[in-house]
Design an enzyme around this catalytic site. Sequence first.
Site, PDB file in Angstrom:
ATOM      1  N   CYS A  50       8.796 -69.133  40.147  1.00  0.00           N
ATOM      2  CA  CYS A  50       8.642 -69.468  38.767  1.00  0.00           C
ATOM      3  C   CYS A  50       9.038 -68.144  37.828  1.00  0.00           C
ATOM      4  CB  CYS A  50       7.411 -69.972  38.624  1.00  0.00           C
ATOM      5  SG  CYS A  50       5.895 -69.150  38.824  1.00  0.00           S
ATOM      6  N   HIS A  67       3.351 -69.818  31.881  1.00  0.00           N
ATOM      7  CA  HIS A  67       3.483 -68.261  31.942  1.00  0.00           C
ATOM      8  C   HIS A  67       3.978 -68.097  30.542  1.00  0.00           C
ATOM      9  CE1 HIS A  67       2.589 -68.112  36.111  1.00  0.00           C
ATOM     10  NE2 HIS A  67       3.773 -68.424  36.353  1.00  0.00           N
TER      11      HIS A  67
HETATM   12  P1  NAD Z   1       0.491 -76.546  47.063  1.00  0.00           P
HETATM   13  O1  NAD Z   1      -0.772 -75.776  47.569  1.00  0.00           O
HETATM   14  O2  NAD Z   1       0.379 -77.122  45.874  1.00  0.00           O
HETATM   15  O3  NAD Z   1       1.080 -77.574  47.965  1.00  0.00           O
HETATM   16  C1  NAD Z   1       1.585 -77.054  49.493  1.00  0.00           C
HETATM   17  C2  NAD Z   1       1.488 -78.092  50.307  1.00  0.00           C
HETATM   18  O4  NAD Z   1       1.801 -77.812  51.625  1.00  0.00           O
HETATM   19  C3  NAD Z   1      -0.005 -78.688  50.212  1.00  0.00           C
HETATM   20  O5  NAD Z   1       0.128 -80.340  50.054  1.00  0.00           O
HETATM   21  C4  NAD Z   1      -0.555 -78.619  51.585  1.00  0.00           C
HETATM   22  O6  NAD Z   1      -1.313 -79.417  52.053  1.00  0.00           O
HETATM   23  C5  NAD Z   1       1.060 -78.324  52.416  1.00  0.00           C
HETATM   24  N1  NAD Z   1       0.650 -77.700  53.802  1.00  0.00           N
HETATM   25  C6  NAD Z   1      -0.270 -76.873  54.142  1.00  0.00           C
HETATM   26  N2  NAD Z   1       0.109 -76.327  55.324  1.00  0.00           N
HETATM   27  C7  NAD Z   1       1.233 -76.862  55.709  1.00  0.00           C
HETATM   28  C8  NAD Z   1       2.241 -76.898  56.922  1.00  0.00           C
HETATM   29  N3  NAD Z   1       1.722 -75.996  58.001  1.00  0.00           N
HETATM   30  N4  NAD Z   1       3.135 -77.662  56.745  1.00  0.00           N
HETATM   31  C9  NAD Z   1       3.702 -78.273  55.694  1.00  0.00           C
HETATM   32  N5  NAD Z   1       2.827 -78.466  54.751  1.00  0.00           N
HETATM   33  C10 NAD Z   1       1.545 -77.769  54.722  1.00  0.00           C
HETATM   34  O7  NAD Z   1       1.398 -75.211  46.679  1.00  0.00           O
HETATM   35  P2  NAD Z   1       2.732 -74.994  45.634  1.00  0.00           P
HETATM   36  O8  NAD Z   1       2.156 -74.553  44.177  1.00  0.00           O
HETATM   37  O9  NAD Z   1       3.507 -76.380  45.595  1.00  0.00           O
HETATM   38  O10 NAD Z   1       3.639 -73.811  46.511  1.00  0.00           O
HETATM   39  C11 NAD Z   1       4.345 -74.002  47.374  1.00  0.00           C
HETATM   40  C12 NAD Z   1       5.421 -72.984  47.394  1.00  0.00           C
HETATM   41  O11 NAD Z   1       5.950 -72.871  46.129  1.00  0.00           O
HETATM   42  C13 NAD Z   1       4.685 -71.469  47.382  1.00  0.00           C
HETATM   43  O12 NAD Z   1       5.533 -70.549  48.193  1.00  0.00           O
HETATM   44  C14 NAD Z   1       4.663 -70.980  46.104  1.00  0.00           C
HETATM   45  O13 NAD Z   1       4.647 -69.671  46.058  1.00  0.00           O
HETATM   46  C15 NAD Z   1       5.863 -71.740  45.577  1.00  0.00           C
HETATM   47  N6  NAD Z   1       5.710 -71.828  43.944  1.00  0.00           N
HETATM   48  C16 NAD Z   1       4.694 -72.289  43.446  1.00  0.00           C
HETATM   49  C17 NAD Z   1       4.578 -72.351  42.083  1.00  0.00           C
HETATM   50  C18 NAD Z   1       3.543 -72.701  41.172  1.00  0.00           C
HETATM   51  O14 NAD Z   1       3.140 -72.508  40.224  1.00  0.00           O
HETATM   52  N7  NAD Z   1       2.598 -73.695  41.691  1.00  0.00           N
HETATM   53  C19 NAD Z   1       5.743 -71.952  41.283  1.00  0.00           C
HETATM   54  C20 NAD Z   1       6.907 -71.441  42.080  1.00  0.00           C
HETATM   55  C21 NAD Z   1       7.088 -71.361  43.141  1.00  0.00           C
END
Ligand code: NAD
Length: 340
Positions: A141, A220
């Site tokens: 992000c 942020h």
């Molecule tokens: P999150 O924890 O909200 O969601 C992740 C999901 O994946 C959950 O539903 C979890 O149960 C599931 N999961 C766990 N193990 C798994 C597996 N082995 N296979 C498939 N699904 C599985 O996380 P998020 O915030 O959505 O982050 C996901 C990615 O996006 C990360 O790489 C993070 O760095 C990136 N990201 C997050 C944000 C943010 O602010 N939340 C912003 C930009 C990028």
Amino acid sequence: MKVRVAINGFGTIGKRVADAVARQPDMELVGVTKTRPSFEARRAREKGYPLYLAGEGKAEEFAAAGLPLAGTAAELLARVDVVVDAAPDKIGRENRRLYEAAGIRAVFQGGEKPDVAEASFNALGNYAACRGKRTLRVVSCNTTGLARAAAVLLPNWGVDHWEATLVRRGADPAESKKGPINGILPTFQLPSHHGPDVRTVFPELSIATTALVVPTTLMHVHVNHVRLKRPPQAVAEVLEGFRRTPRFRIFAPWEHADGTPQVMEYARDRGIGFNDMMENVLWEAGTRLEGRDLYFFQAIHQESIVVPENVDAIRAMFDLAPDGPSSIALTDRALGLRAG
Ligand code: NAD
């Protein structure tokens, strides 16, 4: 023929990307995965998204919850052309072998190291260089916000050097076990990793970043000082440059959106996505020019800024659009976004 898409990991990012993909005229959302039953799994069913069993999940738990499964993640992967991996940080790398075994393309998120994919992606920044790739990583992000701004500044005025301090949210709104409750946590990595991450999109950019974490969940905020190569005539020229670029929203002083609470209230009023703010947010009053020195704040809605980028990453991989601007326009039209 529509590109068939799977979402592996239906959390903060995954559920938003699923909705965004489902709205695109050239893509079909084939299914999403969950590791266990939850309100989000229930919402997937309510929206009519076929639900598949992810990771180490147990089918019996879904049966007990009355949530029918359409199959396993492996079965879903066999039915699609591309998967968007939105699993937690570092799990994407583990999942990569599943995608290789299925022989499909994959989009990873910024929580993975850059070498998880052939290239790091930002739609305004390097769409053309990412066309036809089999694997892409949508940068985080914060990096997305910086890369979008770089995509405006570099071609218009050039950048000598850029210093940015990232004031980061402590946790996402739904998280209750993370984040500082009362404190400001400096990130003792000087400079922070965000600068090198921006260079995965703009290799030549001179940028140094520092970061700290504060007790907020909304957004942020980046504090930027950019020494430009060529001085703009006035700050209005810079603001106009941002304003005419998609995925920027500039607030005027009369709007009285003086900080992230008002910006997110605007997002709730507008009701796009999950009441999201997918654009970089700048303030006219928070943008100042002194000769070649540009100062500006920008706010980044961490939960949604990468959502349209994931859609464009898929389009770049399959070369579905003539160029980046066409893909961005198509994505943003389907999502209800517009520049300004
Ligand atoms: P999150 O924890 O909200 O969601 C992740 C999901 O994946 C959950 O539903 C979890 O149960 C599931 N999961 C766990 N193990 C798994 C597996 N082995 N296979 C498939 N699904 C599985 O996380 P998020 O915030 O959505 O982050 C996901 C990615 O996006 C990360 O790489 C993070 O760095 C990136 N990201 C997050 C944000 C943010 O602010 N939340 C912003 C930009 C990028």
